[in-house]
Design a protein around this motif. Structure first.
Motif, PDB file in Angstrom:
ATOM      1  N   GLY A 207     -18.146  46.457  -6.416  1.00  0.00           N
ATOM      2  CA  GLY A 207     -19.479  47.054  -6.489  1.00  0.00           C
ATOM      3  C   GLY A 207     -20.613  46.165  -6.002  1.00  0.00           C
ATOM      4  O   GLY A 207     -21.779  46.542  -6.067  1.00  0.00           O
ATOM      5  N   GLN A 208     -20.283  44.962  -5.499  1.00  0.00           N
ATOM      6  CA  GLN A 208     -21.304  44.028  -5.009  1.00  0.00           C
ATOM      7  C   GLN A 208     -21.142  43.794  -3.511  1.00  0.00           C
ATOM      8  O   GLN A 208     -20.028  43.802  -2.995  1.00  0.00           O
ATOM      9  CB  GLN A 208     -21.153  42.672  -5.713  1.00  0.00           C
ATOM     10  CG  GLN A 208     -21.951  42.526  -6.987  1.00  0.00           C
ATOM     11  CD  GLN A 208     -21.883  41.078  -7.465  1.00  0.00           C
ATOM     12  OE1 GLN A 208     -20.792  40.569  -7.724  1.00  0.00           O
ATOM     13  NE2 GLN A 208     -23.010  40.422  -7.591  1.00  0.00           N
ATOM     14  N   THR A 209     -22.274  43.546  -2.845  1.00  0.00           N
ATOM     15  CA  THR A 209     -22.204  43.179  -1.434  1.00  0.00           C
ATOM     16  C   THR A 209     -21.847  41.703  -1.313  1.00  0.00           C
ATOM     17  O   THR A 209     -22.476  40.860  -1.952  1.00  0.00           O
ATOM     18  CB  THR A 209     -23.551  43.433  -0.731  1.00  0.00           C
ATOM     19  OG1 THR A 209     -23.861  44.829  -0.843  1.00  0.00           O
ATOM     20  CG2 THR A 209     -23.497  43.077   0.746  1.00  0.00           C
ATOM     21  N   ARG A 210     -20.835  41.396  -0.526  1.00  0.00           N
ATOM     22  CA  ARG A 210     -20.389  40.012  -0.297  1.00  0.00           C
ATOM     23  C   ARG A 210     -20.730  39.640   1.140  1.00  0.00           C
ATOM     24  O   ARG A 210     -20.479  40.406   2.068  1.00  0.00           O
ATOM     25  CB  ARG A 210     -18.887  39.924  -0.539  1.00  0.00           C
ATOM     26  CG  ARG A 210     -18.211  38.642  -0.056  1.00  0.00           C
ATOM     27  CD  ARG A 210     -18.389  37.531  -1.075  1.00  0.00           C
ATOM     28  NE  ARG A 210     -17.378  36.491  -0.930  1.00  0.00           N
ATOM     29  CZ  ARG A 210     -17.579  35.328  -0.309  1.00  0.00           C
ATOM     30  NH1 ARG A 210     -18.726  35.078   0.288  1.00  0.00           N
ATOM     31  NH2 ARG A 210     -16.624  34.415  -0.283  1.00  0.00           N
ATOM     32  N   ASN A 211     -21.304  38.455   1.334  1.00  0.00           N
ATOM     33  CA  ASN A 211     -21.651  37.962   2.671  1.00  0.00           C
ATOM     34  C   ASN A 211     -20.695  36.866   3.115  1.00  0.00           C
ATOM     35  O   ASN A 211     -20.409  35.945   2.348  1.00  0.00           O
ATOM     36  CB  ASN A 211     -23.059  37.348   2.673  1.00  0.00           C
ATOM     37  CG  ASN A 211     -24.136  38.355   2.343  1.00  0.00           C
ATOM     38  OD1 ASN A 211     -24.087  39.487   2.797  1.00  0.00           O
ATOM     39  ND2 ASN A 211     -25.116  37.947   1.548  1.00  0.00           N
ATOM     40  N   LEU A 212     -20.234  36.975   4.361  1.00  0.00           N
ATOM     41  CA  LEU A 212     -19.513  35.868   5.011  1.00  0.00           C
ATOM     42  C   LEU A 212     -20.339  35.462   6.224  1.00  0.00           C
ATOM     43  O   LEU A 212     -20.808  36.323   6.974  1.00  0.00           O
ATOM     44  CB  LEU A 212     -18.124  36.299   5.485  1.00  0.00           C
ATOM     45  CG  LEU A 212     -17.119  36.869   4.472  1.00  0.00           C
ATOM     46  CD1 LEU A 212     -15.851  37.297   5.197  1.00  0.00           C
ATOM     47  CD2 LEU A 212     -16.777  35.845   3.398  1.00  0.00           C
ATOM     48  N   PHE A 213     -20.493  34.160   6.441  1.00  0.00           N
ATOM     49  CA  PHE A 213     -21.241  33.678   7.602  1.00  0.00           C
ATOM     50  C   PHE A 213     -20.285  32.909   8.502  1.00  0.00           C
ATOM     51  O   PHE A 213     -19.674  31.929   8.067  1.00  0.00           O
ATOM     52  CB  PHE A 213     -22.408  32.795   7.148  1.00  0.00           C
ATOM     53  CG  PHE A 213     -23.374  33.522   6.244  1.00  0.00           C
ATOM     54  CD1 PHE A 213     -24.349  34.352   6.773  1.00  0.00           C
ATOM     55  CD2 PHE A 213     -23.300  33.392   4.859  1.00  0.00           C
ATOM     56  CE1 PHE A 213     -25.234  35.048   5.947  1.00  0.00           C
ATOM     57  CE2 PHE A 213     -24.178  34.069   4.025  1.00  0.00           C
ATOM     58  CZ  PHE A 213     -25.148  34.901   4.575  1.00  0.00           C
TER      59      PHE A 213
END
Length: 364
Positions: A207-213
């Motif tokens: 339910g959460q937005t996860r960021n990968l850079f």
């Protein structure tokens, strides 16, 4: 001198001629291009002309106004032009391939121009790739590690057929994450990541937005990864929504945040100290996310932004009984549950944020 002026007038008339497509840059669509490639016979803008200069084997550029044009070159331009070039060099652009505009980052524009003229990827002779195979890719990308201290080389695997993207840790036997293509998104974030090939990959987990850079040293490789993600997303959307017309699907393949930047926010009681946070506004998900740092993996919180008729509103004043010591422009975001108060650095930032939030509130 007479030839110079006459040929310049002919060339400028040709740039404005109806039905030629010459009034917009052949590569990024910018209006009133002031340059041309006399080797390809196309009219281009100043920014794209800089990219063409680096491809002297394929393209040679001149200014429409400042350079001398021989009559033979004018004739060549007359027999070619932007619509002619589009029909030839963009004959087989796949629907999922991202066609950059003038505001897009340099790496996207460079690779689009190289793919068209240097590598001939979209010529009529090319076989169009099936999005399922185009959306399958394997290789290493540099990924920002925990604590945002350094980038580490990690193995990534994308499979449109399985509908997943995975990446692997240094020692791990199994994948560190299995990402569903359903919530997968990618956008270039050159300034934020601090690398000219920087790509931000987002997905939903618990339910959460996860960021990968991530980034890759090779410009072609990172743009190929971006378009592979788009191909996998296109395959997923086509399969899941077979009756939705193509023009409606294309904008949903990937998206950029409509606005990002720093604001200050206070807590739910509106008595807490204001703290500086990084905000990202996603118009498709109707989400305003906030982070302690721009390169955090997870948001500290997010605010859903519904429609005006559901009780959502943006105001440029404080709620009643709220006092702020700092003399800074205010935004109050009204939701049915509560009012969120933000402080902006200056009036123009306040206007930009209010415009962006209002566009979401008024969208269906």
């Amino acid at each position: 001198a007479m030839d110079y002026e006459r040929n310049k007038a002919l060339l400028l008339a040709l740039q404005r001629a109806a039905g030629t497509g010459n009034d917009r840059c052949a590569d990024c669509g910018d209006p009133d291009p002031e340059w041309a490639s006399y080797k390809l016979g196309i009219f281009i803008c100043l920014n794209c002309s800089g990219i063409h200069r680096n491809l002297p084997e394929i393209s040679r550029v001149k200014s429409l106004r400042l350079d001398f044009w021989e009559s033979s070159l004018i004739e060549f331009m007359k027999n070619h032009g932007n619509l002619w070039a589009k029909a030839k060099y963009e004959a087989k652009v796949p629907p999922y391939y991202y066609i950059p505009r003038s505001h897009d980052c340099m790496v996207l524009r460079q690779q689009w121009i190289s793919a068209k003229y240097e590598r001939g990827e979209f010529l009529d002779t090319q076989v169009c790739q099936d999005p399922c195979s185009a959306g399958s890719r394997e290789g290493c990308l540099w990924k920002l590690g925990k604590g945002r201290r350094q980038f580490q080389k990690r193995q990534f695997l994308l499979s449109a057929k399985e509908g997943v993207m995975k990446y692997y840790g240094k020692e791990s036997k199994g994948p560190k994450a299995v990402i569903s293509v359903e919530t997968l998104n990618a956008m270039f974030q050159v300034e934020k990541i601090g690398h000219s090939h920087g790509l931000q990959i987002t997905y939903i987990t618990d339910g959460q937005t996860r960021n990968l850079f991530v980034y890759h040293e090779s410009a072609k490789e990172i743009v190929d990864w971006f378009n592979a993600i788009r191909a996998a997303r296109y395959h997923y959307l086509r399969t899941t929504f077979p009756n939705v017309p193509e023009p409606e699907l294309i904008p949903r393949i990937t998206r950029n945040f409509v606005k990002e930047g720093y604001m200050e926010k206070t807590g739910p009681k509106q008595k807490e100290a204001f703290k500086v946070r990084w905000f990202s506004l996603d118009s498709q998900e109707r989400n305003l996310m906030y982070f302690k740092n721009p390169l955090d993996a997870f948001a500290q919180g997010q605010v859903f932004i519904g429609r005006r008729d559901e009780g959502y509103e943006v105001r440029d004043d404080l709620p009643q009984k709220v006092c702020v010591k700092k003399k800074k422009p205010v935004i109050t975001l009204v939701t049915p549950a509560r009012e969120f108060v933000f402080l902006c650095e200056n009036d123009s930032k306040q206007r930009e944020w209010m415009d962006a939030l209002n566009r979401i509130i008024t969208q269906p």
